[in-house]
Write a protein that holds these residues in place. Structure first.
Motif, PDB file in Angstrom:
ATOM      1  N   ARG A   1      -5.703 -11.381   7.638  1.00  0.00           N
ATOM      2  CA  ARG A   1      -4.286 -11.256   7.309  1.00  0.00           C
ATOM      3  C   ARG A   1      -4.015 -11.318   5.808  1.00  0.00           C
ATOM      4  O   ARG A   1      -2.960 -10.897   5.351  1.00  0.00           O
ATOM      5  CB  ARG A   1      -3.486 -12.375   8.010  1.00  0.00           C
ATOM      6  CG  ARG A   1      -3.494 -12.268   9.541  1.00  0.00           C
ATOM      7  CD  ARG A   1      -2.759 -11.011   9.979  1.00  0.00           C
ATOM      8  NE  ARG A   1      -2.708 -10.875  11.450  1.00  0.00           N
ATOM      9  CZ  ARG A   1      -3.615 -10.201  12.151  1.00  0.00           C
ATOM     10  NH1 ARG A   1      -4.639  -9.629  11.528  1.00  0.00           N
ATOM     11  NH2 ARG A   1      -3.502 -10.108  13.462  1.00  0.00           N
ATOM     12  N   ARG A   2      -4.941 -11.859   5.056  1.00  0.00           N
ATOM     13  CA  ARG A   2      -4.744 -11.983   3.600  1.00  0.00           C
ATOM     14  C   ARG A   2      -5.802 -11.098   2.921  1.00  0.00           C
ATOM     15  O   ARG A   2      -6.851 -11.567   2.490  1.00  0.00           O
ATOM     16  CB  ARG A   2      -4.869 -13.450   3.180  1.00  0.00           C
ATOM     17  CG  ARG A   2      -3.893 -14.362   3.906  1.00  0.00           C
ATOM     18  CD  ARG A   2      -3.965 -15.812   3.439  1.00  0.00           C
ATOM     19  NE  ARG A   2      -5.311 -16.377   3.522  1.00  0.00           N
ATOM     20  CZ  ARG A   2      -5.872 -16.832   4.641  1.00  0.00           C
ATOM     21  NH1 ARG A   2      -5.214 -16.771   5.791  1.00  0.00           N
ATOM     22  NH2 ARG A   2      -7.088 -17.344   4.625  1.00  0.00           N
ATOM     23  N   ILE A   3      -5.490  -9.818   2.869  1.00  0.00           N
ATOM     24  CA  ILE A   3      -6.474  -8.814   2.460  1.00  0.00           C
ATOM     25  C   ILE A   3      -6.175  -8.329   1.042  1.00  0.00           C
ATOM     26  O   ILE A   3      -5.100  -7.773   0.773  1.00  0.00           O
ATOM     27  CB  ILE A   3      -6.464  -7.614   3.431  1.00  0.00           C
ATOM     28  CG1 ILE A   3      -6.671  -8.100   4.872  1.00  0.00           C
ATOM     29  CG2 ILE A   3      -7.528  -6.598   3.039  1.00  0.00           C
ATOM     30  CD1 ILE A   3      -6.503  -7.004   5.915  1.00  0.00           C
TER      31      ILE A   3
ATOM     32  N   LEU B   1      -1.508  -2.007   5.927  1.00  0.00           N
ATOM     33  CA  LEU B   1      -0.836  -3.310   5.876  1.00  0.00           C
ATOM     34  C   LEU B   1       0.619  -3.184   6.313  1.00  0.00           C
ATOM     35  O   LEU B   1       1.132  -4.024   7.066  1.00  0.00           O
ATOM     36  CB  LEU B   1      -0.917  -3.885   4.463  1.00  0.00           C
ATOM     37  CG  LEU B   1      -2.307  -4.290   3.965  1.00  0.00           C
ATOM     38  CD1 LEU B   1      -2.231  -4.760   2.518  1.00  0.00           C
ATOM     39  CD2 LEU B   1      -2.918  -5.374   4.840  1.00  0.00           C
ATOM     40  N   GLN B   2       1.268  -2.132   5.836  1.00  0.00           N
ATOM     41  CA  GLN B   2       2.671  -1.923   6.214  1.00  0.00           C
ATOM     42  C   GLN B   2       2.799  -1.708   7.725  1.00  0.00           C
ATOM     43  O   GLN B   2       3.705  -2.246   8.355  1.00  0.00           O
ATOM     44  CB  GLN B   2       3.235  -0.725   5.462  1.00  0.00           C
ATOM     45  CG  GLN B   2       4.716  -0.468   5.719  1.00  0.00           C
ATOM     46  CD  GLN B   2       5.250   0.671   4.881  1.00  0.00           C
ATOM     47  OE1 GLN B   2       4.519   1.569   4.484  1.00  0.00           O
ATOM     48  NE2 GLN B   2       6.542   0.638   4.606  1.00  0.00           N
ATOM     49  N   ASP B   3       1.884  -0.934   8.290  1.00  0.00           N
ATOM     50  CA  ASP B   3       1.898  -0.693   9.740  1.00  0.00           C
ATOM     51  C   ASP B   3       1.806  -2.002  10.517  1.00  0.00           C
ATOM     52  O   ASP B   3       2.389  -2.132  11.604  1.00  0.00           O
ATOM     53  CB  ASP B   3       0.730   0.214  10.151  1.00  0.00           C
ATOM     54  CG  ASP B   3       0.903   1.641   9.664  1.00  0.00           C
ATOM     55  OD1 ASP B   3       2.035   2.014   9.281  1.00  0.00           O
ATOM     56  OD2 ASP B   3      -0.104   2.384   9.652  1.00  0.00           O
TER      57      ASP B   3
ATOM     58  N   THR C   1       1.791  -8.314   4.106  1.00  0.00           N
ATOM     59  CA  THR C   1       2.020  -8.161   2.669  1.00  0.00           C
ATOM     60  C   THR C   1       0.687  -8.050   1.952  1.00  0.00           C
ATOM     61  O   THR C   1      -0.245  -8.799   2.260  1.00  0.00           O
ATOM     62  CB  THR C   1       2.785  -9.383   2.118  1.00  0.00           C
ATOM     63  OG1 THR C   1       4.027  -9.498   2.808  1.00  0.00           O
ATOM     64  CG2 THR C   1       3.043  -9.233   0.618  1.00  0.00           C
ATOM     65  N   PRO C   2       0.543  -7.143   0.996  1.00  0.00           N
ATOM     66  CA  PRO C   2      -0.720  -7.040   0.241  1.00  0.00           C
ATOM     67  C   PRO C   2      -1.032  -8.346  -0.470  1.00  0.00           C
ATOM     68  O   PRO C   2      -0.131  -8.998  -1.029  1.00  0.00           O
ATOM     69  CB  PRO C   2      -0.457  -5.914  -0.763  1.00  0.00           C
ATOM     70  CG  PRO C   2       0.679  -5.134  -0.174  1.00  0.00           C
ATOM     71  CD  PRO C   2       1.524  -6.119   0.569  1.00  0.00           C
ATOM     72  N   ALA C   3      -2.287  -8.758  -0.425  1.00  0.00           N
ATOM     73  CA  ALA C   3      -2.718  -9.937  -1.182  1.00  0.00           C
ATOM     74  C   ALA C   3      -3.077  -9.499  -2.606  1.00  0.00           C
ATOM     75  O   ALA C   3      -2.717  -8.404  -3.038  1.00  0.00           O
ATOM     76  CB  ALA C   3      -3.896 -10.601  -0.479  1.00  0.00           C
TER      77      ALA C   3
ATOM     78  N   THR D   1      -8.900  -0.564   6.600  1.00  0.00           N
ATOM     79  CA  THR D   1      -8.045  -1.748   6.495  1.00  0.00           C
ATOM     80  C   THR D   1      -7.529  -2.171   7.865  1.00  0.00           C
ATOM     81  O   THR D   1      -7.477  -3.373   8.185  1.00  0.00           O
ATOM     82  CB  THR D   1      -6.870  -1.460   5.543  1.00  0.00           C
ATOM     83  OG1 THR D   1      -7.366  -0.961   4.296  1.00  0.00           O
ATOM     84  CG2 THR D   1      -6.056  -2.716   5.291  1.00  0.00           C
ATOM     85  N   ALA D   2      -7.167  -1.195   8.699  1.00  0.00           N
ATOM     86  CA  ALA D   2      -6.710  -1.506  10.051  1.00  0.00           C
ATOM     87  C   ALA D   2      -7.807  -2.205  10.851  1.00  0.00           C
ATOM     88  O   ALA D   2      -7.531  -3.102  11.662  1.00  0.00           O
ATOM     89  CB  ALA D   2      -6.264  -0.224  10.759  1.00  0.00           C
ATOM     90  N   HIS D   3      -9.047  -1.824  10.613  1.00  0.00           N
ATOM     91  CA  HIS D   3     -10.165  -2.461  11.308  1.00  0.00           C
ATOM     92  C   HIS D   3     -10.280  -3.931  10.906  1.00  0.00           C
ATOM     93  O   HIS D   3     -10.542  -4.800  11.749  1.00  0.00           O
ATOM     94  CB  HIS D   3     -11.464  -1.721  10.986  1.00  0.00           C
ATOM     95  CG  HIS D   3     -12.662  -2.301  11.657  1.00  0.00           C
ATOM     96  ND1 HIS D   3     -12.924  -2.118  13.002  1.00  0.00           N
ATOM     97  CD2 HIS D   3     -13.667  -3.099  11.175  1.00  0.00           C
ATOM     98  CE1 HIS D   3     -14.032  -2.754  13.315  1.00  0.00           C
ATOM     99  NE2 HIS D   3     -14.513  -3.358  12.232  1.00  0.00           N
ATOM    100  N   LEU D   4     -10.084  -4.234   9.629  1.00  0.00           N
ATOM    101  CA  LEU D   4     -10.098  -5.629   9.180  1.00  0.00           C
ATOM    102  C   LEU D   4      -8.982  -6.421   9.856  1.00  0.00           C
ATOM    103  O   LEU D   4      -9.171  -7.583  10.252  1.00  0.00           O
ATOM    104  CB  LEU D   4      -9.938  -5.692   7.662  1.00  0.00           C
ATOM    105  CG  LEU D   4     -11.137  -5.236   6.839  1.00  0.00           C
ATOM    106  CD1 LEU D   4     -10.756  -5.141   5.363  1.00  0.00           C
ATOM    107  CD2 LEU D   4     -12.320  -6.185   7.009  1.00  0.00           C
ATOM    108  N   ILE D   5      -7.830  -5.790   9.993  1.00  0.00           N
ATOM    109  CA  ILE D   5      -6.696  -6.453  10.650  1.00  0.00           C
ATOM    110  C   ILE D   5      -7.033  -6.735  12.111  1.00  0.00           C
ATOM    111  O   ILE D   5      -6.684  -7.789  12.660  1.00  0.00           O
ATOM    112  CB  ILE D   5      -5.433  -5.585  10.518  1.00  0.00           C
ATOM    113  CG1 ILE D   5      -5.027  -5.481   9.031  1.00  0.00           C
ATOM    114  CG2 ILE D   5      -4.284  -6.170  11.339  1.00  0.00           C
ATOM    115  CD1 ILE D   5      -3.948  -4.460   8.751  1.00  0.00           C
TER     116      ILE D   5
END
Length: 359
Positions: A183-185, A208-210, A214-216, A174-178
């Motif tokens: 941003r809307r994952i 996401l929290q890091d 906000t979770p989509a 998930t961090a890699h996607l960020i």
């Protein structure tokens, strides 16, 4: 064999009948021919048996005879590559130890308790795989009379447990996607307490929290191909509505309010990608998609699927080897976790590295 080394009085058919409020004949019929027992009565008998940890006479007699040289496996199904690979790893390891494998697939239409108890009389130990394969109290009941291990599910007290690492890898994925600017994952997969997908969801939330995001939307679906197709159709339908509302303007980023999806397994991810790309949606341009398992097809998909590789066959093999050791008298050990590794391809937005030129 008690999982904690203690002994307790063996429950009887009379106690089950008393607790369920039925005759002993009804209890006997519930286990020998459940189709002839009214559903509500059958539920009462099975619930009483679970509470008392009662083992029917036929299975109890089998517990006293010599070894069967067989290991039991309880699975919800064998659809998709994950369970197939898990089972192959288990079977190969069992074969190398001179043991056969008896598989019990739990049909949702039949009383699960009966399937597992029937298995007891044919095997020396049981491996419960996946959270949906059996309830915790059923696992505990079997562990009280047979060596037992669990695989890819929440641990039951006193039962050896085997996992593939999920939480850290999901956080990294998930961090890699960020890092790609997503941003809307969203997240795709049904959450069951103690399950692999549940742990993946925890890692996703932590990333996401890091990042202060906000979770989509979360799509609570079973991890099968048909669910992936349904989600893709849902996204396309919403996208069409939004496009029409904006007078045909082509939106260049995101689809249905999302710019990325973290999927619980490759089967979901590949179905979503295939349907979206066939409808002309740019993956990963408009929507990045990731999977989990690194199935063979993942590397040949267009775009190549970013996913997580876990040694599923090794997980099954370790469970079989440990179960055989328990049968031989070993004591319980700490949970075992097999490593997982993120595999980056194109579906997340990564650019493929060109192959070196031939001399």
């Amino acid at each position: 064999m008690m999982s904690n080394g203690a002994t307790s009085p063996v429950p009887t058919i009379y106690q089950v009948a008393e607790r369920a409020g039925v005759s002993i004949a009804t209890v006997s019929r519930a286990f020998s021919d459940p189709s002839k027992v009214a559903p509500r009565t059958l539920d009462s008998v099975l619930e009483a048996a679970r509470e008392l940890r009662y083992v029917p006479a036929a299975a109890a007699r089998a517990l006293a005879v010599r070894r069967s040289k067989a290991l039991g496996v309880v699975l919800p199904h064998i659809d998709g590559p994950y369970y197939a690979e898990l089972l192959v790893g288990f079977e190969v390891a069992a074969s190398e130890l001179g043991l056969s494998v008896v598989l019990a697939l739990l049909n949702p239409q039949e009383p699960r308790h009966l399937s597992v108890l029937d298995l007891l009389g044919r095997v020396d130990g049981v491996a419960f795989m996946a959270r949906s394969g059996a309830l915790d109290d059923t696992v505990q009941q079997v562990a009280d009379v047979r060596p037992t291990v669990s695989v890819a599910r929440g641990q039951v007290e006193g039962v050896d447990a085997f996992y593939a690492e999920n939480r850290t890898a999901a956080r990294q994925l998930t961090a890699h996607l960020i890092e790609h600017g997503r941003r809307r994952i969203g997240f795709v997969g049904r959450l069951e307490e103690g399950s692999d997908i549940g742990q993946r969801h925890v890692g996703y939330l932590e990333a996401l929290q890091d990042a202060g995001l906000t979770p989509a939307e979360r799509f609570a679906v079973d991890p099968v191909e048909a669910s992936g197709v349904e989600i893709a159709e849902h996204l396309l339908a919403i996208d069409q509505e939004e496009t029409s509302a904006s007078d045909g303007e082509i939106r260049r980023a995101g689809i249905a309010g999302l710019d990325a999806l973290v999927c619980g397994n490759d089967e979901l991810a590949m179905a979503i990608i295939a349907r979206l790309t066939s409808a002309g949606v740019d993956v990963p341009g408009r929507l990045a998609v990731t999977g989990w398992d690194d199935t063979v097809t993942a590397r040949y998909l267009t775009p190549g699927l970013t996913t997580v590789r876990q040694e599923v066959a090794e997980l099954g093999a370790l469970a079989a080897q440990r179960l055989a050791a328990l049968i031989d008298g070993d004591t319980a050990q700490q949970p075992v976790t097999v490593d997982s590794n993120v595999v980056l391809r194109q579906s997340c937005g990564c650019v493929p590295v060109p192959a070196p030129a031939l001399a």
